[in-house]
Design an enzyme around this catalytic site. Structure first.
Site: not given
Lengths: 275, 156
Positions: A211, A215, A219
């Protein structure tokens, strides 16, 4: 006409999404990749020179600046640079103090490095998407993808390092027995549920680095792709999309750096807690 | 988009940067910050103390001023009462002296009046005798008529 235009667009996109890769080609040996197929052929034994260059350049610049301030640090009235550096240090230090209740000399500098480094690496995105690749092309460099955090290797490299620290501190603080007990007997403290607990906790543990790394990568990569797509539009209309998107990134870029740092501190804080 | 050696390279550089930051960047900055915090706390403390000192000094000055003013008022009051008393005393002395002088003058006048009366009486007696002599054409034997003359003098 339409077909050639769309193929030109996809070539532009592919070109912008390929790293400058140096690796062990099965036929040519250690060499630079000249196409996506070359990169595929190299597999694991290759390295993204552009990601490494920019990430190390920015890391060195960050540490050089902070080291310079640290050496001339005064407890009196701070100068302009010192003020900025202090702001970052105080911001990170307060966060770590509020979140992490153990005693560690590593956590705060680790959080500072993560925050500032990722923030600066993300900030390359504020430059026009074609600027650095064009300069690189002038210098004869074939591929150039300058935002290191849009490379999953970079984000996962950091996330896995954090994961290693999580494992190290879990075992150091709780011992191998304590750590395995925690994995086996939470959340349900009953021997019959040990396999269930193990599955749950192991997934929970392994998801942490995933994660963290994905992440940030997601992004940054998505933002990069959108900038590239906007760059395909006619130049006179681009500002209607890339200005709002860039303004939006003023929010996204520090936010992602902050989230990476915050989660690192939280995970390491959990690793230090005894149940 | 494949995972390759970059991951390891990034992990290594990450470790080196964190180590450098931990060793050479964080400690001097955080210690200087702590020192500044201490300095500011000390400064604030000193300011507080100075303020208290000032308040105390002000109160003291006010107290001294008040005392001095009271004292001055008392002295003025004293001086006033003293002068009143002196005036009163002088007035009294003058009055007594005047009275005394009046009395003595009165006594003297009285005395003068008495002696004048006596002299007048004696003269009147001798005049009366001369008058009588003239009337009787004979001398009055002073010795024979002494009693009579005295009686006459007493009656005048």
């Amino acid at each position: 006409m339409v077909a050639s235009e769309s193929s030109a667009s996809s070539a532009y996109i592919n070109h912008h999404l390929q790293n400058l890769t140096f690796g062990l080609h099965p036929e040519r040996g250690w060499s630079l990749a000249h196409s996506g197929a070359d990169v595929e052929a190299m597999g694991f034994w290759s390295i993204h020179l552009d990601s490494m260059f920019w990430s190390i350049l920015i890391g060195v610049a960050f540490l050089w600046l902070f080291r310079r301030v640290a050496k001339s640090m005064t407890a009196g009235v701070p100068g302009r640079t010192q003020n900025i550096v202090e702001m970052a240090v105080v911001f990170v230090g307060d966060l770590v103090r509020n979140t992490f209740h153990g005693k560690s000399n590593l956590i705060a500098p680790l959080a500072l490095t993560i925050f500032v480094w990722i923030l600066l690496m993300n900030s390359i995105k504020f430059l026009p998407v074609d600027l650095i690749p064009s300069i690189a092309a002038l210098l004869g460099v074939e591929y150039m993808k300058p935002v290191p955090t849009a490379d999953p290797n970079v984000t996962m490299g950091m996330a896995l390092s954090v994961f290693a620290l999580i494992l190290y501190y879990s075992i150091k603080i709780k011992g191998v027995g304590g750590f395995s007990r925690e994995l086996a007997f939470t959340p349900f403290n009953h021997w019959a549920l040990v396999p269930f607990n193990l599955v749950l906790e192991l997934i929970g543990l392994l998801v942490k680095p995933l994660s963290l790394g994905l992440r940030l990568f997601g992004n940054m990569f998505a933002g990069e792709v959108i900038f590239i797509l906007i760059a395909l539009l006619p130049f006179w209309i681009q500002w209607t999309l890339n200005v709002p998107w860039a303004i939006f990134h003023i929010l996204i870029i520090p936010l992602q750096a902050f989230i990476f740092m915050m989660l690192t501190v939280v995970y390491l804080s959990q690793a230090h807690e005894k149940h | 988009m494949n995972i390759n050696l970059t991951l390891i390279g990034q992990a290594i550089s990450f470790a080196i940067f964190v180590w450098f930051c931990m060793k050479y960047v964080w400690p001097p900055i955080s210690s200087a910050l702590a020192e500044r915090e201490k300095k500011i706390a000390e400064g604030l403390n000193a300011a507080d103390r100075a303020k208290q000192e000032l308040d105390r000094a002000q109160a003291e000055a006010e107290q001294i001023l008040r005392e001095t003013r009271d004292e001055a008022a008392k002295i003025v009051e004293q001086a006033r009462s003293r002068s009143n008393k002196m005036i009163e005393e002088a007035r009294e002395t003058a009055r007594v002296e005047g009275q005394r002088m009046i009395d003595s003058a009165r006594a003297e006048i009285e005395q003068e009046v008495q002696s004048a009366k006596l002299a007048l009486r004696a003269q009147v007696a001798s005049l009366a005798v001369q008058g009588a002599e003239r009337i009787l054409e004979s001398s009055v034997d002073e010795k024979k008529h002494a009693d009579l003359l005295d009686k006459l003098a007493a009656e005048l």
